[in-house]
Design an enzyme around this catalytic site. Structure first.
Site, PDB file in Angstrom:
ATOM      1  N   LYS A 217      20.369 -61.656  38.654  1.00 45.51           N
ATOM      2  CA  LYS A 217      21.497 -60.728  38.639  1.00 45.51           C
ATOM      3  C   LYS A 217      21.765 -60.248  40.056  1.00 45.51           C
ATOM      4  CE  LYS A 217      23.125 -56.353  36.746  1.00 45.51           C
ATOM      5  NZ  LYS A 217      22.974 -55.320  35.733  1.00 45.51           N
ATOM      6  N   LYS A 270      23.952 -64.036  36.319  1.00 39.44           N
ATOM      7  CA  LYS A 270      25.069 -63.093  36.305  1.00 39.44           C
ATOM      8  C   LYS A 270      25.419 -62.668  37.730  1.00 39.44           C
ATOM      9  CE  LYS A 270      25.996 -58.419  34.860  1.00 39.44           C
ATOM     10  NZ  LYS A 270      25.448 -57.143  34.616  1.00 39.44           N
TER      11      LYS A 270
HETATM   12  C1  PBG Z   1      24.068 -52.275  33.483  1.00 37.54           C
HETATM   13  C2  PBG Z   1      24.960 -53.458  33.425  1.00 37.54           C
HETATM   14  C3  PBG Z   1      26.018 -53.811  34.274  1.00 37.54           C
HETATM   15  C4  PBG Z   1      26.592 -54.950  33.735  1.00 37.54           C
HETATM   16  C5  PBG Z   1      25.868 -55.282  32.606  1.00 37.54           C
HETATM   17  N1  PBG Z   1      24.859 -54.357  32.433  1.00 37.54           N
HETATM   18  C6  PBG Z   1      26.554 -53.123  35.480  1.00 37.54           C
HETATM   19  C7  PBG Z   1      25.751 -53.048  36.700  1.00 37.54           C
HETATM   20  O1  PBG Z   1      24.664 -53.598  36.815  1.00 37.54           O
HETATM   21  O2  PBG Z   1      26.242 -52.358  37.591  1.00 37.54           O
HETATM   22  C8  PBG Z   1      27.793 -55.663  34.289  1.00 37.54           C
HETATM   23  C9  PBG Z   1      28.687 -56.263  33.264  1.00 37.54           C
HETATM   24  C10 PBG Z   1      30.044 -56.634  33.726  1.00 37.54           C
HETATM   25  O3  PBG Z   1      30.458 -56.431  34.889  1.00 37.54           O
HETATM   26  O4  PBG Z   1      30.766 -57.155  32.877  1.00 37.54           O
HETATM   27  N2  PBG Z   1      23.081 -52.396  34.441  1.00 37.54           N
HETATM   28 ZN    ZN Z   2      22.063 -50.467  35.009  1.00 44.32          ZN
END
Ligand code: PBG
Ligand code: ZN
Length: 350
Positions: A217, A270
């Site tokens: 991520k 992701k």
């Molecule tokens: C929470 C989370 C996020 C996303 C999924 N879970 C946001 C982040 O990490 O700031 C992003 C999902 C998206 O942009 O569609 N941590």
């Molecule tokens: Zn988060």
């Protein structure tokens, strides 16, 4: 005049040469297998099914809420009392798997609503599993929607503390599973969270509940619209000490290895489309591979489509097949509902 005549001559020479090669069967006719729709249909080898799409939903604490997210046209925040019609529609479209996000009323420094047995996600999961038992329910496990500072963990000064955070993350996961979640998906990016969750779940007897790890991520600008949707933007700083640096093409190996070793059951990459190289590089792992086609990727397509600049159906399907081609088994996407609708209406064939 003279110049163009000599050019024509050159071009003709070229054409004769290639005609010669063709009759002598010396070049490859790749077009042969594209020559009819039926032929294209049997030789294509990448497939997509509605079963492979996971649809994110946003559930907000409160009453009578069905609010469109301004930066994500077509996506809504629902309060529980208005969720049923949406679930009916998703069910009738053949969507099978949901990823649930919660938006609580109350936030505090330790995100205590995240592990409250009566928190918004826990209530939503109970509601869905009771009234719509055929949905497979995945919950996002993180703290950023619940902390007053918007970071994904517990702070000490301005630092997000790893080892205290994973205890909370494990507790949140347990509370989701106690409410009935089928799969938990930790998105916090702390080290050791998969092991902490696995141990906590096993200890409670949930040995068969899988963990879908947000393993790879990146600290990405593509999450912008989501942070509006979930009201989860950090109030100071950024997430770069815990989410990954997109300028590295090495560290994803370590993240995937660590999560597999700690007991993950699914591996996620992701965002999706700017990271096809990463997906391709890990496509042969022994676990199901998931891509999260995130909010910014969705909103960019939607914005261009709403302006009439692109063919939305065409672009969305092309993006989905790009992910399948790169090697994922599952795609989390805000487009899932649209895709299922287009297929149902016969506007798109998969
Ligand atoms: C929470 C989370 C996020 C996303 C999924 N879970 C946001 C982040 O990490 O700031 C992003 C999902 C998206 O942009 O569609 N941590
Ligand atoms: Zn988060």
């Amino acid at each position: 005049m003279v110049k163009s005549d000599s050019m024509k001559k050159e071009v003709n020479k070229f054409i004769y040469f290639y005609r010669f090669l063709a009759t002598a069967n010396m070049f490859t006719r790749t077009r042969r297998l594209r020559n009819s729709k039926l032929l294209r249909e049997i030789v294509r080898n990448v497939r997509l099914s509605i079963d492979e799409l996971i649809y994110p939903i946003f559930v907000e604490e409160g009453e009578n809420i069905r609010e469109e997210i301004s930066s994500m046209p077509g996506q809504f925040r629902f309060s529980l009392d208005r969720l049923a019609p949406e679930l009916d529609e998703l069910k009738s479209l053949g969507i099978k798997t949901l990823l649930v996000f919660g938006i609580p009323k109350h936030k505090d420094p330790i995100g205590s609503e995240a592990y409250n047995p009566n928190g918004i996600v826990q209530q939503a999961v109970r509601f869905i599993k009771k009234n719509y038992p055929n949905f497979l329910v995945i919950t996002d496990v993180c703290m950023c929607e619940y902390t007053s500072h918007g970071h994904c963990g517990i702070l000490e000064g301005c630092d997000v503390q790893n080892d205290s955070t994973i205890k909370y993350i494990a507790q949140i996961a347990v509370s989701h599973v106690e409410a009935g979640a089928d799969i938990v998906a930790p998105s916090d990016m702390m080290d050791g969270r998969i092991l902490a969750i696995r141990e906590a779940l096993d200890e409670k007897g949930f040995i068969n509940t899988p963990i879908m790890a947000y393993s790879v991520k990146y600290a990405s600008n593509y999450y912008g619209p989501f942070r509006d949707a979930a009201d989860s933007a950090p109030s100071f700083g950024d997430r770069k000490t815990y989410q990954m640096d997109y300028r590295s093409s090495k560290e994803y190996y370590r993240e995937v290895e660590a999560d597999i070793e700690e007991g993950a059951d699914f591996i996620m990459v992701k965002p999706a489309l700017a990271y096809l190289d990463v997906i391709k590089a890990v496509e042969n792992i022994s676990l199901p591979l998931v891509a999260y086609n995130v909010s910014g990727e969705y909103s960019m397509v939607k914005a261009a489509a709403l302006n009439g600049w692109i063919n939305e159906q065409g672009i969305v399907m092309e993006n989905m097949y790009a992910l399948k081609r790169a090697g994922v088994e599952l795609i989390i996407t805000y487009h899932a509902k649209d895709i299922a609708t287009w297929v149902k209406n016969g506007e798109v064939t998969l």
